[in-house]
Design an enzyme around this catalytic site. Structure first.
Site, PDB file in Angstrom:
ATOM      1  N   ASP A  53     -54.190 -11.621   9.932  1.00  0.00           N
ATOM      2  CA  ASP A  53     -55.293 -10.718   9.740  1.00  0.00           C
ATOM      3  C   ASP A  53     -54.979  -9.933   8.466  1.00  0.00           C
ATOM      4  O   ASP A  53     -53.825  -9.877   8.042  1.00  0.00           O
ATOM      5  CB  ASP A  53     -55.340  -9.793  10.962  1.00  0.00           C
ATOM      6  CG  ASP A  53     -56.340  -8.694  10.793  1.00  0.00           C
ATOM      7  OD1 ASP A  53     -57.438  -9.004  10.316  1.00  0.00           O
ATOM      8  OD2 ASP A  53     -56.022  -7.552  11.133  1.00  0.00           O
TER       9      ASP A  53
ATOM     10  N   ASP B 220     -53.356  -7.081  14.387  1.00  0.00           N
ATOM     11  CA  ASP B 220     -53.088  -5.804  15.041  1.00  0.00           C
ATOM     12  C   ASP B 220     -54.280  -5.274  15.808  1.00  0.00           C
ATOM     13  O   ASP B 220     -54.143  -4.334  16.573  1.00  0.00           O
ATOM     14  CB  ASP B 220     -52.659  -4.769  14.009  1.00  0.00           C
ATOM     15  CG  ASP B 220     -53.802  -4.396  13.098  1.00  0.00           C
ATOM     16  OD1 ASP B 220     -54.644  -5.277  12.825  1.00  0.00           O
ATOM     17  OD2 ASP B 220     -53.877  -3.242  12.674  1.00  0.00           O
TER      18      ASP B 220
ATOM     19  N   LYS C 179     -62.388 -16.804  13.866  1.00  0.00           N
ATOM     20  CA  LYS C 179     -60.955 -16.856  13.588  1.00  0.00           C
ATOM     21  C   LYS C 179     -60.300 -17.819  14.556  1.00  0.00           C
ATOM     22  O   LYS C 179     -59.483 -18.666  14.171  1.00  0.00           O
ATOM     23  CB  LYS C 179     -60.332 -15.466  13.770  1.00  0.00           C
ATOM     24  CG  LYS C 179     -60.748 -14.450  12.725  1.00  0.00           C
ATOM     25  CD  LYS C 179     -59.956 -13.166  12.940  1.00  0.00           C
ATOM     26  CE  LYS C 179     -60.294 -12.115  11.892  1.00  0.00           C
ATOM     27  NZ  LYS C 179     -59.467 -10.933  12.017  1.00  0.00           N
TER      28      LYS C 179
END
Lengths: 374, 1067
Positions: free
Chosen positions: B388, B778, B757
């Site tokens: 990310d 995160d 994703k």
């Protein structure tokens, strides 16, 4: 874990609570709030010896192994070669062999023992103690059904086991409603040929050679593992209420009536037989011919007669019976295998040592020359 | 009254009708309460009632457990087995119980978490009353009231807001990681009185796309998603449209499926091979047994008669039981203890991760966290890292770094220096001071005016860059005070308030990549300020100004800063009138509004003059670039998946050196697709082929460092590639796309929805060769990819704990990834791979002599070893050294692993558990087994092995073989051990000593509970025989000889390994 994630979305700010701790396993939870201990173990920094085997370190080892093994091998080989061994097959398969008729006419029911004599000549005298073995071939003492068919409690003198032998002994457990002592297939098939050895001197007189029947079984077997029930006194009474194994000619308390400490379960021939052989061709120690004092050989070269009381049938399963006379060294009986193996391995090690030395040498020089331009 | 649903009957199937407040429309057909799922979230797997059967079923689905169950049952059912059922039943029971307890505990935690969500209190408006309800009781159609800082309990359509302008602010940080405030609007023209509102909403059936929502006149701006948080708004009311497992959020997170490591797959494959070996061994023995028995006198000689029972048994049944008996006899080849050892290794091994002080972050006072210990070794196998951006690569913390005004570079230094900390760092300072000052002020005014920032206890904007710019301007003396009724107020350097009337905002969009404002100053001047990406500004300004600034912009961009250019234009009254008219007309247009607006924008934003450029830094995480470099050095491909804008993401990629200065970027985004002016599909096709040619076909076969490619793709294009209209194209595009990606050094995917994703991860995961993937993130928006990848890593970042909870491993900072993979992963992989191979090897050479012995004992299933040895071999004699090895081994020490990232490549692609190494170990096992058996076999050609002429029996035979076996197998491990700590010494020599001690002990006593005293003094007698000693030494040495040779020959593998060894010796 959708839920854990979703639960957290409600208290996204004040979380950092119990979930993360509890969803991990204990160790992680415990260290959570404080800095991990800086111990060598936990940081995987324990002092360690890091051996690296290279041609350099292994080379001497190879030479050393070679140098140790080759002499040992030669020693073993020579020792094995010095052991005198004489073997005679007395099964009686061949029509010319002396025991042919005994083998042929064998019957379980005959009360008369069949005796046959085998003549043989020892070319060389047997100097030290001579051990007399009987050998059987194609006899599967290591068959599972056979191996487990015994009751060690009974043989250890347990009275309840004497009267109520283990089920493992089937089908040699009871006979005519009486428990068999000793029960089981092993005991039932006890080798019961009698072998007698005579020396025939130049004027054809037969001298019997004294055969010691003690000292042939393992000491621990004889003195601990095998026990007569209620001591060695009055075995006839002790074995009252039991019956002899089906194929035996006499009950267990008559195995050696002459000597009390060789009778019953602690008869050494019996004990030797009860130690099941590893392979279908095996030998078992039968008698020991003790060396006489002085310089006279135990068995001088010359003619001998082996008298066999032929009780043990082997032809039905294509078996063979042998009598073996052998001297013994520190390594046991004659077996060239160990000596040859040691010499071979020693030589291989030595050879590899040489090869490695050459390779090592070449590699090093090439490496050095490659290093110089840099 | 609101009736948004206009769809006819044919649309009913894909749409749902919601009656707001459960009040049916008077006009519509009779009210049938529709069936929707309730708002309960269920993530647990078991209930109290189905736990036992379901869990047992799941466990016995494991091939090994099932196998042991069968063996156990065979031993129980068959009376005549060579070994007792306890030998295999007890370990199996132990393994099953431990696993069940562990899984039960985990499910209990899930139940607890579910309850926490489902029992959360919410306020529901029902018949005009406010009722507190548990969250799980919300039904579709309920009107729910949410207060500030609360999260939405389900997907809501916003009906009413406490704000005057019918808007509310929402942050979706926990959904997609964007922490800015988004504005949502109430449904237009709704009656204020919710109690009397009668309305139906017709909307599509639930689907996971976060950014799309189709209700005919309702758009995503009316939908409040479950999981988002209400901000800056006192309270809102909304009607629930999707609840529970149908919310967009729940649909976006697939369940956490059991992750299995490659090692486990390898184990299963090897297990099958060994099962085949086992079955064929049993078959061979059974066949030979009956062949052997067919010879007369062999089956039942007089000395060894069968029991009555045996005689009565049917021949075929007997064959079958014989087969099963052989299976039982050889079943030790697949040791149940391997699973216990592997589980223990994983469980205990994972402590080293939590204990590692390098993972401790002093800021959050936490170290690493291991949620799953099953995947330790997978950390050493990673081929793709999906990371990310926001919060993972970057700190999501924008900072104004420098600007370039009129060709001069200004860098912010602390306020002590001249010009309020604003100083020129290149170019003549004094030259044209006056002019520079004027331009400077103009530039700062532009920064203060050209944005959409709102002021409320600090700045709020949809883009963190704008805040950084406004804050930057503030530092230099120009403070934006806010927008009040179309008037922007600025506090300038002289503490005077300047007022500007905001005439028009020409909004930002990703295609134009710029935004403008038109303002009128108090003096009556009409000004247009425009800021945007260099590529969109440069063509619209006077060319002579460009060159001076381009240099700065390009340098800033390659340094990883986000650059924006600022331009302005004086509008004459005529010009303004024209623009104003154009804009108004376009805004009111009913058809092609977008196009018309765009045209006007383009027309207005021309002939500007360039004032300067800004550089904003999205601070990278500590050592982000180093970490990325290490990963690439380790042969890992790094993909950045972000929901962020392309420009931003691209600059981050430059900053963390994923893209280098010479990297050629292949761009496949909405922008490039629309360049050609043709249909998107055609353009996509063309571009894919072009890039494929460039990156795949024309790429030199040997990887030369001359040209690196970077690939950029955005969400919209990606979904075009993946969901292409025709099926044939779709798979073809997917292939082309994958191939391009795989040949690029770095790939950047921007504008990704969370599920996209996961899609990308899945696509790579399932591509050829099934590469091992790792996702690191995160935020909650990363959860789906964390769950999808083979290994999911959570960063204990600012965006909450969702990622951490769903991850397999959590680390405090990105930089820890390097050690986690290069050191821990590498070591764990080597350890467990060796563990697995060693286990198979040691059991092969354990059982092979037993198999060979059948040829000498009439195929009678006679065990070669005593039962105690059979049971203890795997449990006691040989288990501890390998466990210690698999916990402590460092074949290369940690510092070296960290310094030489390339070492990671050596174990790539499951290198130690492929068929090659497996074959090697198997051959080694067979060699050892043959050697043990036949070595002793030839020794026993004369069983008189003692110097008193006494003979050895079958148990002595087995004991000699077993002694050689235990010593060889342990010493083989000792040879493989490169890292001898005292524990290794203790355990290896201790095991051998224990074996000797145990053998003496076991053979030293007449055991009352044993039926047979088979081993009585066998061991002691064996040791009294010189020959036995000699043969044991010989066989051990001979077995290890090829091993030693291999070690010696294998070592010199080039200069690299030499260097590694050298460095290793002193650490």
């Amino acid at each position: 874990m959708i839920a854990a994630m979703m639960a957290s979305s409600y208290n996204a700010k004040e979380e950092d609570g119990h979930h993360s701790g509890s969803s991990s396993h204990g160790g992680a939870g415990a260290v959570k709030s404080k800095k991990p201990d800086n111990t060598a173990f936990k940081q995987q920094r324990l002092p360690a010896w890091q051996p690296i085997l290279t041609a350099g370190t292994v080379l001497p080892a190879f030479f050393v192994i070679g140098l140790i093994f080759i002499p040992i091998g030669i020693g073993l080989y020579v020792t094995s070669n010095n052991i005198k061994e004489f073997e005679v097959d007395y099964t009686g398969v061949d029509i010319n062999s002396p025991c042919y008729s005994c083998a042929k006419n064998f019957s379980w029911n005959s009360t008369q023992s069949c005796v046959c004599s085998v003549n043989f000549t020892l070319e060389q005298p047997f100097e030290s103690n001579v051990f007399m073995y009987y050998g059987l071939s194609n006899f599967y003492q290591n068959h599972r059904r056979y191996v487990k068919s015994r009751d060690d409690s009974q043989l250890n003198g347990d009275l309840s086991a004497l009267m109520n032998p283990s089920k493992e002994c089937e089908p040699y457990r009871t006979n005519d409603g009486l428990p068999i002592a000793p029960c089981g297939a092993i005991a039932n098939s006890l080798f019961n040929d009698t072998l007698d050895l005579y020396y025939v001197d130049s004027n054809s007189t037969k001298t019997p050679i004294p055969l010691a029947k003690k000292g042939i079984a393992w000491w621990t077997d004889k003195h601990v593992k095998f026990r007569n029930p209620s001591g060695n006194t009055n075995l006839t009474v002790t074995f009252q209420g039991t019956t002899k194994p089906v194929n035996w000619r006499k009950p267990v308390y008559e195995l050696d009536p002459s000597e009390a400490d060789n009778n019953g379960f602690i008869n050494e021939d019996f004990i030797v037989w009860m130690r099941t052989a590893a392979l279908p061709t095996f030998r078992k120690l039968y008698r020991i011919i003790q060396k006489k004092s002085g310089t006279t050989p135990t068995l001088p070269s010359g003619r001998y007669i082996l008298d066999i009381t032929y009780n043990y049938p082997v032809l039905s399963f294509d078996g063979r019976k042998r009598m073996i006379l052998s001297t013994i060294s520190w390594m046991g009986g004659k077996n060239p295998f160990l000596g040859i193996a040691y010499i071979t391995v020693g030589s291989i090690c030595f050879f590899l040592g040489v090869v490695l030395l050459i390779i090592h040498h070449k590699y090093d020089t090439r490496n050095n020359s490659a290093d110089i331009p840099n | 009254m609101l009736n948004s649903g206009l769809g006819g009957d044919e649309r009913r199937v894909d749409s749902r009708t919601i009656y707001v407040g459960h009040r049916p429309c008077p006009a519509s057909e009779p009210f049938i309460p529709p069936k929707f799922c309730d708002n309960r979230i269920v993530s647990s797997k078991y209930t109290v009632w189905n736990f036992l059967p379901k869990n047992l079923f799941e466990q016995f689905r494991r091939i090994a457990n099932f196998y042991f169950l069968i063996i156990f049952l065979v031993q129980v059912r068959t009376v005549d087995t060579p070994t007792s059922p306890v030998t295999s039943g007890l370990p199996l029971f132990f393994v099953i119980t431990v696993t069940a307890i562990k899984q039960g505990y985990e499910d209990w935690l899930r139940h607890k978490a579910d309850n926490e969500v489902n029992k959360y209190p919410v306020t529901v408006l029902e018949d005009g009353r406010r009722i507190r309800k548990e969250s799980e009781k919300i039904k579709v159609g309920d009107v729910v009231q949410v207060e500030e800082d609360e999260t939405f309990p389900c997907d809501l359509i916003l009906l009413q807001s406490s704000r005057d302008d019918d808007t509310c602010f929402v942050t979706t940080a926990s959904l997609d990681g964007e922490s800015n405030h988004k504005t949502h609007y109430t449904v237009p023209d709704t009656e204020k009185d919710l109690e009397s509102l009668n309305a139906t909403i017709e909307c599509e059936q639930p689907q996971p796309d976060l950014y799309n929502m189709l209700c005919l006149s309702l758009g995503p701006e009316n939908l409040l998603l479950k999981g988002a948080t209400l901000k800056n708004t006192q309270k809102i009311c909304g009607v629930a449209v999707y609840t529970g497992m149908e919310t967009k959020m729940a649909l976006n997170y697939q369940g956490k499926s059991q992750k299995r490591s490659v090692v486990e797959k390898s184990i299963n494959a090897f297990l099958l091979v060994y099962l085949c070996i086992l079955v064929s061994k049993a078959l061979v023995c059974t066949t030979l047994k009956y062949v052997w028995q067919s010879k007369p006198g062999q089956d039942e000689p007089w000395y060894n008669e069968k029991t009555q029972r045996e005689k009565d048994t049917n021949l075929y049944l007997k064959m079958f039981t014989d087969f099963l008996s052989f299976m039982v006899l050889f079943n030790f080849i697949i040791p149940v203890s391997m699973y216990v050892t592997v589980e223990m290794q994983k469980f205990l091994g994972s402590f080293f991760i939590t204990w590692d002080k390098d993972f401790f972050d002093p800021e959050i006072k936490e170290g690493a966290l291991v949620n799953t210990s099953d995947l330790n070794e997978e950390l050493g196998q990673v081929e793709y890292v999906f990371t990310d951006k926001t919060g993972t690569l970057t700190q999501n913390n924008m900072e104004f770094i420098e600007c370039c005004i009129d060709g001069f570079q200004y860098k912010y230094r602390d306020a002590s220096s001249e010009l309020d900390g604003f100083c020129v760092t290149d170019g003549p300072v004094s030259k044209l001071q006056q002019k520079a000052g004027r331009v400077e002020e103009l530039f700062l005014r532009a920064l203060c005016l050209c944005h959409t920032v709102q002021v409320k206890e600090g700045f709020i904007a949809s883009s963190p860059d704008e805040i950084a710019l406004v804050k930057g301007a503030m530092r230099y003396g120009f403070t934006f005070l806010g927008l009040e009724s179309k008037t922007m107020k600025i506090l300038n350097r002289n503490n005077d308030v300047e007022k500007y009337e905001l005439l028009h905002v020409l909004n930002f969009d990703p295609v134009r990549r710029r935004m403008s404002v038109i303002v009128r100053s108090t003096s009556g001047d009409t000004l247009l300020f425009c800021k945007g990406a260099d590529s969109s500004i440069f063509p619209r300004v006077r060319q002579e100004e460009v060159e001076r600034i381009r240099m700065h912009v390009e340098r800033n961009a390659t340094e990883g800063y986000r650059t924006l250019c600022v331009a302005y234009k004086h509008l004459s009254a005529v010009e303004y009138a024209q623009a104003d008219a154009g804009l108004r007309e376009a805004r009111l247009a009913l058809q092609d509004r977008e196009e018309k607006l765009m045209a006007v924008y383009n027309q207005v934003e021309t002939g500007m003059s360039l004032i300067g450029a800004t550089a904003v830094e999205d601070r990278l995480q500590e050592e982000a670039a180093e970490t990325m470099e290490a990963l690439q050095g380790a042969g890992i491909k790094v993909w950045v998946l972000t929901g962020d804008k392309m420009e931003t993401a691209k600059s981050t990629c430059y900053a963390c050196r994923l893209f280098q200065r010479n990297t050629e970027l292949l761009e496949l985004t909405v922008r490039t697709l629309e360049d050609g002016g043709r249909r998107r599909e055609e353009r996509l096709h063309e571009l894919l082929l072009e890039y494929h040619k460039k990156a795949v076909q024309d790429a030199p076969p040997v990887k030369a460092a001359n040209q690196d490619y970077g690939f950029i793709v955005d969400g919209a294009t990606l979904s075009m590639v993946l969901n292409s209209s025709s099926d044939s194209n779709s798979s073809r595009y997917k292939n082309l796309f994958l191939q391009i990606c795989q040949n690029c050094t770095a790939v950047l995917c921007c504008r990704m929805a969370p599920l996209q994703k996961a899609q990308i991860v899945k696509m790579v995961k399932n591509s050829k060769g099934n590469p091992i993937t790792l996702s690191i993130g995160d935020g909650a928006n990363d959860v789906s990819m964390i769950l999808e990848a083979h290994v999911g890593i959570g960063i204990k970042g600012k965006e909450g704990r969702q990622a951490v909870r769903n991850s397999d491993y959590a680390i405090p900072k990105l930089k820890h990834l390097k050690k986690l993979l290069l050191a821990h992963g590498h070591l764990y992989y080597v350890r467990i791979a060796h563990l697995v191979q060693y286990f198979f090897y040691k059991n092969l050479c354990f059982i092979l002599p037993q198999f060979l012995y059948q040829f000498f004992c009439g195929y009678s299933q006679q065990p070669l070893y005593d039962a105690a040895y059979l049971t203890m071999y795997n449990i006691c004699f040989t288990s501890m050294p390998i466990l210690a090895y698999s916990l402590l081994e460092q074949h290369i020490c940690i510092e070296v692993l960290l310094d030489n990232a390339t070492l990671y490549r050596e174990i790539a692609k499951n290198a130690m558990l492929r068929w090659g190494p497996f074959l090697y170990w198997t051959i080694l096992g067979v060699f050892h087994g043959l050697l043990f058996f036949f070595g002793v076999r030839y020794l026993f050609s004369n069983p008189a092995l003692q110097d008193n002429g006494q003979v050895f029996g079958n148990w002595s035979y087995g004991t000699i073989v077993f002694t050689v076996l235990v010593f060889t197998v342990t010493l083989k491990l000792a040879l493989d051990t490169r890292h001898w700590t005292w524990i290794n010494h203790f355990v290896i020599w201790g095991s051998l000593a224990f074996y000797v001690f145990f053998s003496f002990f076991w053979g030293g006593i007449i055991w009352p509970f044993l039926r047979q005293q088979r081993l009585y003094f066998v061991f002691a007698n064996m040791l009294s025989s010189v020959s036995a000693w000699l043969v044991i030494i010989l066989l051990i040495l001979l077995s290890l000889l090829p091993e030693i040779l291999l070690v010696v020959f294998r070592k010199p593998r080039g200069p690299h390994s030499r260097q590694v060894q050298l460095t290793c010796t002193h650490c």
